[in-house]
Scaffold this motif. Structure first.
Motif, PDB file in Angstrom:
ATOM      1  N   GLU A  67      24.666  81.826  39.707  1.00 38.94           N
ATOM      2  CA  GLU A  67      24.848  82.985  38.802  1.00 38.94           C
ATOM      3  C   GLU A  67      24.345  84.297  38.895  1.00 38.94           C
ATOM      4  O   GLU A  67      24.687  85.178  38.772  1.00 38.94           O
ATOM      5  CB  GLU A  67      24.860  81.826  37.221  1.00 38.94           C
ATOM      6  CG  GLU A  67      26.015  81.469  36.922  1.00 38.94           C
ATOM      7  CD  GLU A  67      25.233  80.928  35.328  1.00 38.94           C
ATOM      8  OE1 GLU A  67      24.520  80.954  34.763  1.00 38.94           O
ATOM      9  OE2 GLU A  67      25.716  79.831  35.117  1.00 38.94           O
ATOM     10  N   GLN A  68      22.644  84.235  39.194  1.00 37.58           N
ATOM     11  CA  GLN A  68      22.102  85.636  39.011  1.00 37.58           C
ATOM     12  C   GLN A  68      22.254  85.507  40.739  1.00 37.58           C
ATOM     13  O   GLN A  68      22.561  87.418  40.894  1.00 37.58           O
ATOM     14  CB  GLN A  68      20.503  84.607  39.444  1.00 37.58           C
ATOM     15  CG  GLN A  68      19.794  84.981  38.225  1.00 37.58           C
ATOM     16  CD  GLN A  68      19.051  84.357  37.845  1.00 37.58           C
ATOM     17  OE1 GLN A  68      17.817  83.908  39.030  1.00 37.58           O
ATOM     18  NE2 GLN A  68      17.860  84.102  36.538  1.00 37.58           N
ATOM     19  N   GLU A  90      13.642  88.144  42.967  1.00 37.59           N
ATOM     20  CA  GLU A  90      14.422  88.608  41.323  1.00 37.59           C
ATOM     21  C   GLU A  90      14.874  87.062  41.309  1.00 37.59           C
ATOM     22  O   GLU A  90      14.304  87.094  39.669  1.00 37.59           O
ATOM     23  CB  GLU A  90      15.269  89.615  40.812  1.00 37.59           C
ATOM     24  CG  GLU A  90      15.766  91.121  40.878  1.00 37.59           C
ATOM     25  CD  GLU A  90      16.205  91.899  40.844  1.00 37.59           C
ATOM     26  OE1 GLU A  90      16.366  92.915  40.317  1.00 37.59           O
ATOM     27  OE2 GLU A  90      17.264  91.456  41.371  1.00 37.59           O
ATOM     28  N   ILE A  91      15.150  85.930  41.699  1.00 38.97           N
ATOM     29  CA  ILE A  91      15.925  84.926  41.181  1.00 38.97           C
ATOM     30  C   ILE A  91      14.257  84.283  42.088  1.00 38.97           C
ATOM     31  O   ILE A  91      14.112  83.316  40.663  1.00 38.97           O
ATOM     32  CB  ILE A  91      16.641  85.223  42.281  1.00 38.97           C
ATOM     33  CG1 ILE A  91      18.383  85.061  42.185  1.00 38.97           C
ATOM     34  CG2 ILE A  91      17.086  83.262  41.878  1.00 38.97           C
ATOM     35  CD1 ILE A  91      18.733  85.289  43.131  1.00 38.97           C
ATOM     36  N   ALA A 124      21.646  89.863  41.550  1.00 39.18           N
ATOM     37  CA  ALA A 124      20.260  89.751  41.417  1.00 39.18           C
ATOM     38  C   ALA A 124      20.027  89.555  42.633  1.00 39.18           C
ATOM     39  O   ALA A 124      20.314  88.866  43.901  1.00 39.18           O
ATOM     40  CB  ALA A 124      20.089  88.837  40.735  1.00 39.18           C
ATOM     41  N   ARG A 155      25.884  87.841  39.772  1.00 44.56           N
ATOM     42  CA  ARG A 155      25.704  89.108  39.321  1.00 44.56           C
ATOM     43  C   ARG A 155      24.310  90.036  39.992  1.00 44.56           C
ATOM     44  O   ARG A 155      24.447  91.519  39.806  1.00 44.56           O
ATOM     45  CB  ARG A 155      24.297  89.085  37.926  1.00 44.56           C
ATOM     46  CG  ARG A 155      25.382  88.340  36.551  1.00 44.56           C
ATOM     47  CD  ARG A 155      24.522  87.904  35.744  1.00 44.56           C
ATOM     48  NE  ARG A 155      24.617  87.264  34.572  1.00 44.56           N
ATOM     49  CZ  ARG A 155      24.720  85.887  34.454  1.00 44.56           C
ATOM     50  NH1 ARG A 155      23.808  85.850  34.831  1.00 44.56           N
ATOM     51  NH2 ARG A 155      25.314  85.391  33.950  1.00 44.56           N
TER      52      ARG A 155
END
Length: 165
Positions: free
Chosen positions: A154-155, A164-165, A160, A158
């Motif tokens: 999901e990240q 960030e993950i 990322a 989006r």
């Protein structure tokens, strides 16, 4: 809608006049007046006697005028159809197409579609299918992921970054 035919003779053939009584003709793109270009409709290029090496350039010049372009040739050929479609034509047909077919072509193109001779369509579809991206995985495949894998997916979706993950 006014149809404009650009043909070496600068005159309309009888079948063109029959298909489009309000049609106009010109011998060169440069001879089209501004009032003709502002009237909606298609720009038909008679490429029947044009050397094949110059056809794409003529199409590109016609596309720059902002109207849908239909290329007409003496004998439609597969390779040329794909080349001219890539150059921006929205229609590709024989210069001797019947009046009813010309009206059909104009209708398709004016609605934003592409038109080519029916005998070329299966090959065109086969070639375009090669460029279609694979289907999105179905829900079952996504359900096979662990909860942590789903969160990471999901990240990523989006946008990322790895950090960030």
């Amino acid at each position: 809608m006014a149809q404009v035919f650009v043909t070496p003779q600068g005159t309309l053939r009888e079948r063109w006049r029959e298909a489009f009584p309000r049609a106009r003709a010109a011998a060169k793109l440069s001879r089209l007046s501004q009032d003709v270009l502002t009237d909606p409709g298609c720009l038909w290029l008679d490429l029947g006697v044009e050397p094949s090496g110059l056809r794409e350039a003529r199409v590109k010049a016609a596309r720059a005028l902002g109207r849908p372009v239909i290329a007409m040739v003496a004998v439609p050929q597969e390779a040329e159809a794909f080349s001219l479609l890539s150059a921006g034509v929205q229609g590709y047909c024989p210069v001797e197409a019947a009046a009813t077919q010309l009206r059909e072509i104009a209708g398709v193109v004016e609605q934003g579609g592409l038109w080519m001779p029916p005998e070329l369509l299966p090959r065109f579809l086969a070639l375009s299918a090669r460029g279609v991206p694979p289907a999105v995985p179905d829900t079952q495949e996504l359900n096979d992921l662990t909860s942590r894998e789903q969160m990471v997916a999901e990240q990523v979706a989006r946008g990322a970054s790895t950090r960030e993950i």
